[in-house]
Design an enzyme around this catalytic site. Sequence first.
Site, short mmCIF file in Angstrom:
data_model
loop_
_atom_site.label_atom_id
_atom_site.label_comp_id
_atom_site.label_asym_id
_atom_site.label_seq_id
_atom_site.Cartn_x
_atom_site.Cartn_y
_atom_site.Cartn_z
N LEU A 269 0.86 -1.18 0.00
CA LEU A 269 0.00 0.00 0.00
C LEU A 269 0.90 1.23 0.00
O LEU A 269 1.99 1.22 0.56
CB LEU A 269 -0.91 0.03 1.24
CG LEU A 269 -1.96 -1.08 1.38
CD1 LEU A 269 -2.73 -0.89 2.69
CD2 LEU A 269 -2.91 -1.10 0.20
N ASP A 270 0.41 2.31 -0.62
CA ASP A 270 1.14 3.57 -0.60
C ASP A 270 1.28 4.06 0.83
O ASP A 270 0.50 3.71 1.72
CB ASP A 270 0.42 4.63 -1.44
CG ASP A 270 0.38 4.27 -2.92
OD1 ASP A 270 1.22 3.48 -3.36
OD2 ASP A 270 -0.51 4.79 -3.61
N ARG A 271 2.26 4.93 1.04
CA ARG A 271 2.57 5.45 2.38
C ARG A 271 1.33 6.01 3.08
O ARG A 271 1.10 5.73 4.26
CB ARG A 271 3.64 6.54 2.25
CG ARG A 271 3.96 7.27 3.54
CD ARG A 271 4.99 8.36 3.29
NE ARG A 271 5.20 9.18 4.47
CZ ARG A 271 6.00 8.88 5.48
NH1 ARG A 271 6.69 7.74 5.46
NH2 ARG A 271 6.13 9.68 6.51
#
Length: 321
Positions: A144-146
Amino acid sequence: MKEFKINKNDSGQRVDKFMLKTVPKLPKSLLYKYIRLKRIKVNKKRCEISQVLAENDMVEMYINDEFFEIKKNTEFLTINSSLNIIYEDENILIVNKPAGTDVHRGSQNNKETLIDIIKSYLYQKSEYNPDEENSFSPAICNRLDRNTTGLVIAAKNAQSLREINERIRSREIVKKYLCICCGIISKNEFIKTDYLKKCQHNRVEIISNPVQGYKKIITGCKVISRKNNFTLAEINLITGRTHQIRAHLAYLGYPILGDGKYGSVTVNKRMGIFHQQLCAYSLEFKLNSGGILNYLNGKIFKVPDTGFSLNIFWQNISPFI
């Protein structure tokens, strides 16, 4: 000469794959040359590159000591951060990742990454010790993105890692997301196909027609609620490309609220929201064949709270999570 005894987590992989993980300083060209020259043996016999290792096999490496000068990363031992655990058994761990936490180390060199927190947690439980492993360490199976929140699967052993990765590739694990989009999505439900390419500055570009260098993306969208020029939507990620949901929705004219890369700066400032309102809220296991994880077939895991600012909608999303 160095000798390695194959443990359970080492088994089931090819000789060359084991070597690349165990002796990463050894160039591939030399690896294949040394196998041909019998400077790498299995159980004192000549081996082939494609030979699959079994537990208790002995791998002998007649190569220079300089290639073994590797210090294992143990910085995770200093981490005391806690995990929001949704599910755990002897093979996997499902956690709810908060916004602002990197899954792996990147350009920002953030030490408090999710995978290091997981390693620290398993080390404290005596379920992982890097000194006892030749080629394996706990690994995250879906990224998942940050600033995206939600469910992340981590594998505790090599066999479950291989199986989870295969189940994701064959779409036997259904990942669904909730997001707040800027604008009113008119269609109640749709599936859209376009094409994506990675660009500079950690961005992607999307176009409608197939062109060399662009990869196909397929995104499913189901509207849950509309109000005040915002749409609450459930996203079915049919393909999983970098920034796919964020970039695809922005390309279609419905950027995610709070997204600083693909979203509307004006709307984000007006609403006072500065991380994307995007959550990987559901994982459903639809396993078609046997395996060590077949006991998960039919199970659905969901986050208890997306953390969204839902006061802009008529209805709460509790029926959906």
